[in-house]
Design a protein around this motif. Structure first.
Motif, mmCIF file in Angstrom:
data_model
loop_
_atom_site.group_PDB
_atom_site.id
_atom_site.type_symbol
_atom_site.label_atom_id
_atom_site.label_comp_id
_atom_site.label_asym_id
_atom_site.label_seq_id
_atom_site.Cartn_x
_atom_site.Cartn_y
_atom_site.Cartn_z
ATOM 1 N N CYS A 148 0.841 -1.211 0.000
ATOM 2 C CA CYS A 148 0.000 0.000 0.000
ATOM 3 C C CYS A 148 0.869 1.251 0.000
ATOM 4 C CB CYS A 148 -0.936 0.012 1.211
ATOM 5 S SG CYS A 148 -2.242 -1.216 1.109
ATOM 6 N N ALA A 149 1.955 1.239 0.811
ATOM 7 C CA ALA A 149 2.820 2.427 0.904
ATOM 8 C C ALA A 149 3.402 2.771 -0.465
ATOM 9 C CB ALA A 149 3.927 2.186 1.924
ATOM 10 N N ILE A 150 3.771 1.739 -1.230
ATOM 11 C CA ILE A 150 4.361 1.977 -2.557
ATOM 12 C C ILE A 150 3.327 2.624 -3.486
ATOM 13 C CG2 ILE A 150 5.209 0.827 -4.658
ATOM 14 C CD1 ILE A 150 6.647 -1.179 -2.778
ATOM 15 N N PHE A 151 2.115 2.087 -3.486
ATOM 16 C CA PHE A 151 1.098 2.657 -4.391
ATOM 17 C C PHE A 151 0.657 4.052 -3.931
ATOM 18 C CE2 PHE A 151 0.499 -1.844 -5.725
ATOM 19 C CZ PHE A 151 0.787 -1.636 -7.072
ATOM 20 N N ILE A 152 0.638 4.269 -2.628
ATOM 21 C CA ILE A 152 0.286 5.606 -2.122
ATOM 22 C C ILE A 152 1.322 6.618 -2.621
ATOM 23 C CG2 ILE A 152 0.202 7.022 -0.022
ATOM 24 C CD1 ILE A 152 -1.158 4.512 1.305
ATOM 25 N N GLU A 153 2.600 6.190 -2.566
ATOM 26 C CA GLU A 153 3.680 7.038 -3.065
ATOM 27 C C GLU A 153 3.492 7.341 -4.550
ATOM 28 O OE1 GLU A 153 7.729 6.086 -1.269
ATOM 29 O OE2 GLU A 153 8.034 5.691 -3.394
ATOM 30 N N ASN A 170 -15.836 11.351 -12.171
ATOM 31 C CA ASN A 170 -14.473 11.864 -11.940
ATOM 32 C C ASN A 170 -13.420 10.795 -12.207
ATOM 33 O OD1 ASN A 170 -15.309 14.471 -10.935
ATOM 34 N ND2 ASN A 170 -16.085 13.323 -9.171
ATOM 35 N N PRO A 171 -12.193 11.209 -12.495
ATOM 36 C CA PRO A 171 -11.124 10.220 -12.662
ATOM 37 C C PRO A 171 -10.854 9.499 -11.334
ATOM 38 C CG PRO A 171 -10.318 12.449 -13.135
ATOM 39 C CD PRO A 171 -11.720 12.584 -12.669
ATOM 40 N N ILE A 172 -10.399 8.246 -11.452
ATOM 41 C CA ILE A 172 -10.158 7.428 -10.249
ATOM 42 C C ILE A 172 -8.731 6.906 -10.276
ATOM 43 C CG2 ILE A 172 -10.793 5.288 -9.037
ATOM 44 C CD1 ILE A 172 -13.515 5.450 -10.212
ATOM 45 N N ARG A 173 -8.097 6.903 -9.102
ATOM 46 C CA ARG A 173 -6.823 6.187 -8.954
ATOM 47 C C ARG A 173 -6.782 5.661 -7.523
ATOM 48 N NH1 ARG A 173 -1.660 9.265 -11.151
ATOM 49 N NH2 ARG A 173 -2.301 10.672 -9.499
ATOM 50 N N VAL A 174 -7.269 4.417 -7.342
ATOM 51 C CA VAL A 174 -7.379 3.873 -5.983
ATOM 52 C C VAL A 174 -6.771 2.475 -5.890
ATOM 53 C CG1 VAL A 174 -9.473 5.146 -5.319
ATOM 54 C CG2 VAL A 174 -9.689 2.924 -6.465
ATOM 55 N N GLN A 176 -5.833 -9.509 -0.957
ATOM 56 C CA GLN A 176 -5.572 -9.007 -2.309
ATOM 57 C C GLN A 176 -5.433 -7.491 -2.215
ATOM 58 O OE1 GLN A 176 -8.643 -10.299 -5.079
ATOM 59 N NE2 GLN A 176 -7.449 -12.121 -5.619
ATOM 60 N N VAL A 177 -4.702 -6.934 -3.176
ATOM 61 C CA VAL A 177 -4.692 -5.481 -3.335
ATOM 62 C C VAL A 177 -5.167 -5.211 -4.749
ATOM 63 C CG1 VAL A 177 -3.327 -3.369 -3.368
ATOM 64 C CG2 VAL A 177 -2.820 -5.129 -1.689
ATOM 65 N N GLU A 178 -6.344 -4.619 -4.854
ATOM 66 C CA GLU A 178 -6.920 -4.281 -6.160
ATOM 67 C C GLU A 178 -6.423 -2.899 -6.556
ATOM 68 O OE1 GLU A 178 -9.157 -6.570 -7.233
ATOM 69 O OE2 GLU A 178 -9.972 -5.627 -9.037
ATOM 70 N N LEU A 179 -6.104 -2.739 -7.833
ATOM 71 C CA LEU A 179 -5.746 -1.412 -8.358
ATOM 72 C C LEU A 179 -6.825 -1.012 -9.337
ATOM 73 C CD1 LEU A 179 -2.682 -2.271 -7.699
ATOM 74 C CD2 LEU A 179 -2.129 -0.915 -9.700
ATOM 75 N N LEU A 180 -7.192 0.248 -9.304
ATOM 76 C CA LEU A 180 -8.148 0.717 -10.313
ATOM 77 C C LEU A 180 -7.805 2.147 -10.703
ATOM 78 C CD1 LEU A 180 -10.849 0.370 -11.929
ATOM 79 C CD2 LEU A 180 -12.003 1.380 -9.941
ATOM 80 N N ALA A 181 -7.643 2.342 -12.021
ATOM 81 C CA ALA A 181 -7.460 3.702 -12.544
ATOM 82 C C ALA A 181 -8.467 3.898 -13.658
ATOM 83 C CB ALA A 181 -6.038 3.892 -13.062
ATOM 84 N N VAL A 182 -9.260 4.961 -13.579
ATOM 85 C CA VAL A 182 -10.236 5.258 -14.623
ATOM 86 C C VAL A 182 -10.071 6.726 -15.011
ATOM 87 C CG1 VAL A 182 -12.692 5.357 -15.249
ATOM 88 C CG2 VAL A 182 -11.887 3.566 -13.690
ATOM 89 N N GLY A 183 -10.104 6.976 -16.324
ATOM 90 C CA GLY A 183 -9.974 8.355 -16.796
ATOM 91 C C GLY A 183 -10.037 8.359 -18.313
ATOM 92 N N GLN A 184 -9.607 9.463 -18.911
ATOM 93 C CA GLN A 184 -9.585 9.502 -20.372
ATOM 94 C C GLN A 184 -8.170 9.178 -20.840
ATOM 95 O OE1 GLN A 184 -11.580 13.010 -21.935
ATOM 96 N NE2 GLN A 184 -12.969 12.998 -20.193
ATOM 97 N N HIS A 185 -8.093 8.413 -21.914
ATOM 98 C CA HIS A 185 -6.805 8.069 -22.524
ATOM 99 C C HIS A 185 -5.928 7.170 -21.672
ATOM 100 C CE1 HIS A 185 -8.218 11.344 -24.952
ATOM 101 N NE2 HIS A 185 -7.975 12.222 -23.982
ATOM 102 N N ILE A 186 -6.496 6.379 -20.801
ATOM 103 C CA ILE A 186 -5.667 5.421 -20.054
ATOM 104 C C ILE A 186 -5.460 4.181 -20.924
ATOM 105 C CG2 ILE A 186 -5.661 3.835 -18.079
ATOM 106 C CD1 ILE A 186 -6.792 6.055 -16.415
#
Ligand code: FA5
Length: 329
Positions: A106-111, A174-178, A200-210
């Motif tokens: 989590c610390a790495i992704f928060i960074e 809105n864009p998401i990065r969680v 598990q650690v789920e990653l989710l990024a939503v936006g335009q042009h990803i």
């Protein structure tokens, strides 16, 4: 006076005082009978009697002091503390190795700019399956053997992916990065790399042009931050109903350096997660127009990552509660 020296305790001391200084003690009787003594002798007798009384009182006080000193001496010897004795160290508690791995990831992704999003472990089948493009009776449901509750439609989540829907529905448009860390449950036969409860650690990024390049870059950067600059990853084409295209991410096996060992079953690689581009149907279920928005998602297994990092050969050690294992972290 000799009797006084024999006295050993407070009670005997009181008895002595009564006998020698009490109302019927001989010297006190002299004072009581002063009236019957001829006048010319009174002063002399009175002075003598007084000297005797004072001598008795002093002797009593002296003996009492000796007894007090002796009692103190005995107490000090009996209750002696050896202050040089080394103390006993209390056992120190610490975070469980699975929690430590989860925190580190989590610390790495928060960074890297991700926020933590919490999502429940007890889920509806709709969130866990249907809204992720896995309809009832779809053969893909066999990928996840499920723990059901006694309430129809309510299950223990088999993966952290249902949190994608919850995050999207809360944040659209809105864009998401969680990231979504937490425990998942599978009705599974356990072995060295499979547990029936794991994180598990789920990653989710939503936006335009990803794009898929963003996904690859993010996971490769994660691997390097977690394992060092030389960490090697590979992406294998795979299938998940909620991503298209989909891939599996492998880490080069740290234990054998890619040569092949018991842990990686001879392949030199260890799977750490699944990933892909968020399926248009899932984007839509989350409230995003797939014509405008795109996104990537991944699901990592922290225990598998910890196994690589700390050379742990069996995932079942994590929940066996063996203190000899837990103390090493
Ligand atoms: C999934 O659970 C997908 N939800 C991952 C995903 C998310 C794909 C987002 C695409 C987009 P999978 O069943 O392969 O996929 O599990 C993902 C990771 O969890 C595995 O790579 C592994 O690291 C870990 N894992 C899976 N099953 C177990 C198990 N029984 N014991 C321990 N770790 C496990």
């Amino acid at each position: 006076m000799d009797a006084l020296q024999q006295i050993q305790d407070e009670a005997q001391l009181v008895g002595w005082r009564t006998a020698h200084l009490g109302r019927s003690a001989p010297v006190m009787q002299v004072f009581a009978r002063m009236g019957s003594i001829p006048k010319e002798l009174r002063q002399q007798v009175g002075q003598k009697a007084n000297q005797v009384k004072v001598a008795l009182e002093n002797a009593l006080e002296e003996r009492a002091a000796v007894l007090r000193r002796e009692a103190l001496e005995r107490k000090l010897t009996a209750e002696r503390l050896d202050v040089t004795l080394p103390g006993r160290l209390p056992a120190f508690g610490r975070a469980h190795p699975a929690t430590q791995a989860l925190d580190e990831i989590c610390a790495i992704f928060i960074e890297m700019g991700f926020q933590i999003y919490r999502s429940p472990e007890v889920e509806t089948e709709e969130m866990n399956f249907e809204l992720l493009n896995i309809p009832a009776h779809h053969p893909a449901r066999d990928m996840w053997d499920t723990f059901h509750t006694t309430t129809p439609g309510v299950i223990l989540r088999t993966h952290t992916s249902p949190g994608q829907i919850r995050a999207m529905r809360e944040m659209a448009p809105n864009p998401i990065r969680v990231i979504l860390p937490g425990m998942v449950y599978r009705y599974e036969q356990t072995n060295a790399s499979h547990e029936m409860q794991f994180n598990q650690v789920e990653l989710l990024a939503v936006g335009q042009h990803i794009t898929f390049a963003d996904l690859k870059g993010t996971l490769e950067s994660f691997a390097r931050r977690m394992f060092g600059e030389n960490a090697r990853t590979r992406f294998r084409p795979s299938y998940f109903p909620f991503t298209e295209p989909s891939a599996e991410v492998d880490m080069e096996c740290f234990i054998c350096g890619g040569k092949g060992c018991g842990v990686c079953r001879g392949s030199g690689w260890l799977e750490i997660g699944g990933c892909g581009m968020v399926h248009p149907v899932v984007l839509q279920n989350g409230g995003y127009d797939p014509a405008v928005y795109s996104g990537f998602a991944a699901g990592l297994g922290p225990e598998r990552i910890a196994m690589l990092k700390y050379h742990i050969e069996d995932i079942r050690y994590f929940w066996a509660n063996d203190i000899r294992f837990l103390e090493q972290f």
